[in-house]
Design a protein around this motif. Structure first.
Motif, PDB file in Angstrom:
ATOM      1  N   THR A   1       4.613  -1.271  -4.675  1.00 56.56           N
ATOM      2  CA  THR A   1       4.385  -0.861  -6.066  1.00 56.56           C
ATOM      3  C   THR A   1       5.712  -0.887  -6.828  1.00 56.56           C
TER       4      THR A   1
ATOM      5  N   SER B   1      -4.256  -5.595  -9.147  1.00 54.46           N
ATOM      6  CA  SER B   1      -3.036  -5.261  -8.409  1.00 54.46           C
ATOM      7  C   SER B   1      -2.536  -3.856  -8.710  1.00 54.46           C
ATOM      8  N   GLY B   2      -3.331  -3.042  -9.399  1.00 51.00           N
ATOM      9  CA  GLY B   2      -2.907  -1.683  -9.731  1.00 51.00           C
ATOM     10  C   GLY B   2      -4.100  -0.750  -9.748  1.00 51.00           C
TER      11      GLY B   2
ATOM     12  N   PHE C   1      -0.050  -0.402   3.250  1.00 53.76           N
ATOM     13  CA  PHE C   1      -0.925  -1.521   3.630  1.00 53.76           C
ATOM     14  C   PHE C   1      -1.299  -2.416   2.454  1.00 53.76           C
ATOM     15  N   CYS C   2      -0.770  -2.133   1.263  1.00 54.93           N
ATOM     16  CA  CYS C   2      -1.249  -2.849   0.062  1.00 54.93           C
ATOM     17  C   CYS C   2      -1.056  -4.359   0.201  1.00 54.93           C
TER      18      CYS C   2
ATOM     19  N   CYS D   1       0.758   1.495 -10.191  1.00 52.06           N
ATOM     20  CA  CYS D   1      -0.196   2.241  -9.381  1.00 52.06           C
ATOM     21  C   CYS D   1       0.315   3.654  -9.130  1.00 52.06           C
TER      22      CYS D   1
ATOM     23  N   ASN E   1      -8.321   4.208  -6.416  1.00 53.45           N
ATOM     24  CA  ASN E   1      -7.793   4.967  -5.277  1.00 53.45           C
ATOM     25  C   ASN E   1      -8.161   6.445  -5.383  1.00 53.45           C
TER      26      ASN E   1
ATOM     27  N   PHE F   1      -0.183   4.988  -6.278  1.00 54.03           N
ATOM     28  CA  PHE F   1       0.130   4.930  -4.854  1.00 54.03           C
ATOM     29  C   PHE F   1       1.078   3.756  -4.593  1.00 54.03           C
ATOM     30  N   ASP F   2       1.762   3.827  -3.480  1.00 53.95           N
ATOM     31  CA  ASP F   2       2.541   2.696  -2.972  1.00 53.95           C
ATOM     32  C   ASP F   2       2.157   2.551  -1.493  1.00 53.95           C
ATOM     33  N   CYS F   3       0.900   2.192  -1.266  1.00 53.33           N
ATOM     34  CA  CYS F   3       0.344   2.184   0.092  1.00 53.33           C
ATOM     35  C   CYS F   3       1.111   1.217   0.998  1.00 53.33           C
TER      36      CYS F   3
ATOM     37  N   LYS G   1       1.146  -4.384 -10.082  1.00 54.63           N
ATOM     38  CA  LYS G   1       1.582  -3.286  -9.215  1.00 54.63           C
ATOM     39  C   LYS G   1       2.029  -2.035  -9.976  1.00 54.63           C
TER      40      LYS G   1
HETATM   41  S1  SF4 Z   1      -3.789  -0.542  -2.015  1.00 61.47           S
HETATM   42 FE1  SF4 Z   1      -4.576  -0.036  -4.042  1.00 61.47          FE
HETATM   43  S2  SF4 Z   1      -3.984   2.089  -4.304  1.00 61.47           S
HETATM   44 FE2  SF4 Z   1      -2.714   1.327  -2.664  1.00 61.47          FE
HETATM   45  S3  SF4 Z   1      -0.813   0.603  -3.649  1.00 61.47           S
HETATM   46 FE3  SF4 Z   1      -2.216  -1.151  -3.516  1.00 61.47          FE
HETATM   47  S4  SF4 Z   1      -3.261  -1.180  -5.484  1.00 61.47           S
HETATM   48 FE4  SF4 Z   1      -2.358   0.875  -5.247  1.00 61.47          FE
END
Ligand code: SF4
Length: 303
Positions: free
Chosen positions: A41, A79-80, A35-36, A29, A108, A31-33, A27
Motif C-alpha cells: 500500500t 487496487s484499494g 498477501f495483497c 487502502c 476489507n 490496510f497494507d496486507c 493502492k
Molecule cells: S488485499 Fe485488499 S485490503 Fe488488503 S491491502 Fe490489498 S487492497 Fe487493501
C-alpha cells in the motif's frame, strides 16, 4: 474506447462476468496486507475522500451501459478500499437507478464501524468483507492497518453491518502457511467469523504473487480440510473460471488494466479474453509488465 475508472468485465467463479469500478487511486487502502496481490500500500489511510470526481465516474458508467452493458454484475473492487471513497453511497444509488445489474462491493470491512459507511453499503445487493486474523496481534501482523484501527473495531463493524444488511454478505478468509493456517489459529478465526453470521465464507490463499514474497500459500488439500471448521462450511475459491470474454475486447491497455489489479498467468488471460495463449504472449512484452514464478506458474504483474 477505454475507461479510466471501469475495468473488465473480468471473470470470476464467485461473480461471473463482473464489470469492475475502481474509485480509489492505486493502492490507497486502510490496510497494507502482507498477501495483497496489488503490492504494498502506498497510501495507508482510514480517511475518506472524493479521490475521483463523482460526475466523471457516473459518465463512464452511463457510457459503458450504452456501448456494452453486458455483464452479470457491477463490482466495486480494484487496487484499494472502495469504502474510502466518500461519494460511494451516491454512486451506488446512481448505478441502481440506471441498471438492474446487481451491485457488489468488495471491501476489507475496516470502515463498517462507522454508521454512515454502513448506511451507504445498505444500498448494494451484495457485500464481501474480509477477516484473516483472530486478535489484535495477528491483525497487525497480517493486515498492517492504518493507525488506530483495531481488530475488535473491525469485527464489531462487520457484526453491526450484518445486523442491518438484508442482502448477501460474504466473508473472505485469506490463509497463509506458517502465519494463520494452523487448525488452532483457524478455529479462532472461525469463532470470530461466526459472530459476523455471513451467508457464505470463502477461503483464499496466496496463489498469485503477494506483496511480501515470503508469504506462502496453503495447499488445496489443507484448505479443503479447514473448510469444515467454519459455520457455514467454507468454500475454497479459485482464481478465474471458464471464459466468456471475447477476442474483440482484447487490447494491451485492457490487459494492463486487468493485470494491475489481478496478476495473471497467460492461460488465465487467454481464458478471460477467449483467445489462444499465442495471441496474448506478444502483448505481454510491454515494458510496463514484469513476471514472477509463483507455485510453478508464471504470473504477469505491473512494474
Ligand atoms: S488485499 Fe485488499 S485490503 Fe488488503 S491491502 Fe490489498 S487492497 Fe487493501
Amino acid at each position: 474506447m477505454s475507461y479510466k475508472y471501469l475495468f473488465g468485465p473480468i471473470l470470476s467463479r464467485r461473480l461471473g462476468r463482473s464489470l469492475g469500478i475502481d474509485v480509489t487511486p492505486f493502492k490507497t487502502c486502510s490496510f497494507d496486507c502482507i498477501f495483497c496481490q496489488c503490492g504494498c500500500t502506498t497510501q495507508l489511510t482510514a480517511e475518506r475522500g472524493e479521490f475521483v470526481p463523482l460526475t466523471e465516474v457516473c459518465a463512464e458508467v452511463e457510457r459503458w451501459l450504452a456501448e456494452d452493458g453486458k455483464a452479470d454484475c457491477i463490482t466495486f473492487a480494484g487496487s484499494g478500499e472502495p469504502t474510502l471513497y466518500s461519494r460511494l453511497g451516491e454512486l451506488i444509488c446512481f448505478i441502481k437507478s440506471h441498471t438492474a445489474l446487481p451491485v457488489i462491493v468488495l471491501s476489507n470491512g475496516t470502515l463498517l464501524y462507522r454508521p454512515d459507511v454502513r448506511a451507504e453499503l445498505l444500498t448494494a445487493d451484495q457485500v464481501k468483507v474480509s477477516l484473516s486474523a483472530w486478535d489484535d496481534a495477528s491483525f497487525q501482523q497480517i493486515n498492517r492497518p492504518a493507525l488506530k484501527l483495531s481488530f475488535q473495531q473491525v469485527l464489531n463493524g462487520e457484526r453491526a453491518f450484518r445486523r442491518q444488511f438484508p442482502g448477501k454478505l460474504w466473508l473472505e478468509v485469506f490463509l497463509m502457511e506458517g502465519i494463520n493456517a494452523e487448525p488452532e489459529q483457524v478455529k479462532k478465526i472461525a469463532a470470530a467469523a461466526r459472530e459476523i453470521r455471513p451467508d457464505k465464507i470463502h477461503l483464499n490463499t496466496a496463489v498469485r504473487p503477494p506483496a511480501e514474497a515470503a508469504v506462502q500459500p496453503v495447499s488445496k488439500e489443507k484448505l479443503d480440510h479447514l473448510c469444515s471448521l467454519f459455520t457455514p462450511c467454507a468454500e475454497v475459491i479459485a482464481s478465474f473460471a471458464a471464459q466468456t470474454g471475447s477476442a474483440a475486447e482484447l487490447s494491451v491497455e485492457k490487459l494492463i488494466d486487468l493485470i494491475r489489479r489481478h496478476p495473471s498467468t497467460v492461460a488465465q488471460l487467454a481464458q478471460t479474453f477467449g483467445v489462444k495463449p499465442s495471441v496474448i504472449l506478444p502483448l505481454l512484452e510491454d515494458s510496463r509488465l514484469q513476471n514472477e514464478v509463483r507455485g510453478g506458474d508464471l504470473y504477469y504483474k505491473c512494474r
